[in-house]
Design an enzyme around this catalytic site. Structure first.
Site, PDB file in Angstrom:
ATOM      1  N   GLU A 129      -7.133  -7.651   0.118  1.00 38.96           N
ATOM      2  CA  GLU A 129      -5.011  -7.763   0.412  1.00 38.96           C
ATOM      3  C   GLU A 129      -5.301  -7.276   1.635  1.00 38.96           C
ATOM      4  OE1 GLU A 129      -2.882  -4.562  -2.486  1.00 38.96           O
ATOM      5  OE2 GLU A 129      -5.244  -4.270  -3.070  1.00 38.96           O
ATOM      6  N   GLN A 138      -7.458  -4.168   2.365  1.00 39.28           N
ATOM      7  CA  GLN A 138      -7.565  -3.273   1.175  1.00 39.28           C
ATOM      8  C   GLN A 138      -8.592  -3.728   0.613  1.00 39.28           C
ATOM      9  OE1 GLN A 138      -6.788  -0.957   1.136  1.00 39.28           O
ATOM     10  NE2 GLN A 138      -6.518   0.526  -0.409  1.00 39.28           N
ATOM     11  N   ASN A 159       0.876  -1.005   0.047  1.00 39.21           N
ATOM     12  CA  ASN A 159       0.117   0.179  -0.100  1.00 39.21           C
ATOM     13  C   ASN A 159       1.052   1.279  -0.150  1.00 39.21           C
ATOM     14  OD1 ASN A 159      -2.651   1.631  -0.097  1.00 39.21           O
ATOM     15  ND2 ASN A 159      -3.803  -0.398   0.794  1.00 39.21           N
ATOM     16  N   ARG A 160       0.392   2.428   0.884  1.00 41.80           N
ATOM     17  CA  ARG A 160       1.250   3.616  -0.109  1.00 41.80           C
ATOM     18  C   ARG A 160       1.302   4.002   1.605  1.00 41.80           C
ATOM     19  NH1 ARG A 160      -3.417   3.027  -2.755  1.00 41.80           N
ATOM     20  NH2 ARG A 160      -3.474   3.937  -4.931  1.00 41.80           N
ATOM     21  N   ASP A 205     -11.285   1.409  -3.033  1.00 44.27           N
ATOM     22  CA  ASP A 205      -9.654   1.039  -3.149  1.00 44.27           C
ATOM     23  C   ASP A 205      -9.355   1.491  -1.485  1.00 44.27           C
ATOM     24  OD1 ASP A 205      -7.062   0.774  -3.134  1.00 44.27           O
ATOM     25  OD2 ASP A 205      -7.103   2.392  -5.230  1.00 44.27           O
ATOM     26  N   HIS A 237       3.658   0.069  -2.745  1.00 41.78           N
ATOM     27  CA  HIS A 237       4.006  -1.421  -2.185  1.00 41.78           C
ATOM     28  C   HIS A 237       5.810  -2.065  -2.723  1.00 41.78           C
ATOM     29  CE1 HIS A 237      -0.613  -2.265  -2.939  1.00 41.78           C
ATOM     30  NE2 HIS A 237      -0.226  -2.464  -4.433  1.00 41.78           N
ATOM     31  N   HIS A 277      -1.118  -9.384  -4.178  1.00 37.90           N
ATOM     32  CA  HIS A 277      -2.425  -8.982  -4.845  1.00 37.90           C
ATOM     33  C   HIS A 277      -3.021  -9.646  -6.146  1.00 37.90           C
ATOM     34  CE1 HIS A 277      -2.927  -4.763  -6.218  1.00 37.90           C
ATOM     35  NE2 HIS A 277      -2.348  -4.487  -5.429  1.00 37.90           N
ATOM     36  N   ALA A 278      -3.839 -10.486  -5.446  1.00 37.81           N
ATOM     37  CA  ALA A 278      -4.743 -11.012  -6.743  1.00 37.81           C
ATOM     38  C   ALA A 278      -5.926 -10.325  -6.980  1.00 37.81           C
ATOM     39  CB  ALA A 278      -4.568 -12.716  -5.937  1.00 37.81           C
ATOM     40  N   TYR A 279      -5.472 -10.389  -7.963  1.00 38.47           N
ATOM     41  CA  TYR A 279      -6.947 -10.316  -8.662  1.00 38.47           C
ATOM     42  C   TYR A 279      -8.208 -10.975  -9.493  1.00 38.47           C
ATOM     43  CZ  TYR A 279      -4.703  -5.741  -9.338  1.00 38.47           C
ATOM     44  OH  TYR A 279      -4.091  -4.406  -9.268  1.00 38.47           O
TER      45      TYR A 279
END
Length: 344
Positions: free
Chosen positions: A309, A281, A83-84, A245, A109, A178-180
């Protein structure tokens, strides 16, 4: 019983340091998952529908080339800090650290070459695979030699991902995968017919660069109340949302608990997320724009996948009221997330 196979997936380009990328295939009677030694990437995950039909439910690429080019962290383990981090800055023991800015004014990330872009050393286990790497002191601006182990194990319909780390100097750390996902199968047009629930009474509002404002806001009476399942498409319309998000604040207990559930009613495919982490997340693929060609040549448009996440809260290293993000020498970072797949 879980079968474990390994095979060569490709060779890293010379400018990326060369090296062989391996693929590890874990297979049970109900789930088959493929994991790369590059970035510990989950490159495929097949699970059954209620009609016993297998579909691959994660976005990604057929070849290594897709993963070595720019992509939105498909399937990868991200770190040192998921994340940020605001302005890519934090201060430890009076010293200011500056990270690479790769997400507008922020660091995202792990920076320019995070854990998602490096080769890990694999060790095959009876029911899975353990990846190790040493992130050297100063890598991407972070302090301390950090030893990291990421272990994937498959048992029936349950994929466990365990993250462990030890450091030589105090460092921030937050690891996630971070799987979609699209439970109707990767390449499906959208996730509007998915039902989602998240066991969180609060979420973190963000500024226009996606950094938490510091407020911990109640979900009650808002579009962020996902404690009962909502159908995503209808929910977006009802609350005029462009997507999610956001970090959802989980119960603060380092024990396994069910924190989220995604279900695709047409196929019956269900994924439960259990974790020891303090946050999750929820991201609905808002930045996917159809420009990437994925597996089987399909494109991935906006809202064609979701991510759940599990991690520490974003920018926690700069927010004293957020859960502790620092790992000290002599301690061990140790978190597990379990993805449980079924069909109902």
């Amino acid at each position: 019983m879980t079968e474990v196979k390994r095979e060569v997936f490709g060779q890293m380009p010379p400018e990326e340091g060369g090296g062989v990328v391996e693929k590890f295939i874990l297979k049970s009677e109900s789930v088959k998952v493929e994991i790369l030694s590059l970035g510990c990437i989950i490159s495929a995950l097949e699970t059954k529908s209620r009609d016993e039909e297998f579909s691959d439910v994660v976005l990604g690429f057929d070849t290594l080339e897709g993963y070595t080019k720019k992509h939105p962290f498909f399937g990868a383990v991200v770190g040192r800090v998921a994340n940020r981090i605001a302005k890519g800055r934090f201060t430890l023991d009076g010293k200011e650290y500056q990270l690479f800015l790769n997400n507008g004014p922020n660091s995202l990330h792990g920076g320019a070459k995070g854990f998602d872009k490096v080769l890990w050393s694999p060790q095959v286990l009876p029911n899975g695979v353990c990846f190790f790497r040493l992130s050297p002191d100063g890598e991407e601006g972070y302090p301390g030699d950090l030893k990291v182990w990421v272990t994937y194990t498959l048992s029936g319909g349950e994929l466990a991902i365990n993250y462990r780390a030890q450091t030589s100097k105090t460092t921030p750390i937050s690891l996630t995968n971070h799987a979609y996902f699209n439970l109707s199968g990767q390449g499906s047009r959208d996730i509007y017919d998915h039902e989602i629930s998240i066991e969180a009474n609060a979420y973190l509002p963000v500024d226009n660069t996606k950094i938490p404002t510091g407020e911990v806001a109640a979900v009650q009476g808002t579009g962020f109340d996902l404690r009962q399942p909502v159908e995503l498409g209808k929910h977006f319309q009802k609350f005029h949302l462009d997507g999610f998000d956001h970090n959802f604040c989980l119960q603060q207990a380092q024990v396994r608990r069910l924190v989220a559930r995604a279900r695709h009613p047409p196929t019956g495919r269900t994924m439960e997320v259990h974790t020891t982490q303090p946050g999750i997340q929820f991201y609905t693929g808002n930045n996917l724009d159809g420009s990437l060609k994925g597996k089987g040549g399909v494109t991935y448009p906006k809202h064609s996948a979701f991510c759940l996440e599990t991690q520490n809260w974003p920018d926690a290293v700069n927010k004293p009221n957020f859960p502790n993000a620092l790992l000290q020498p002599g301690e061990e970072y140790n978190h597990t997330t379990w993805l449980v797949f079924s069909a109902t």
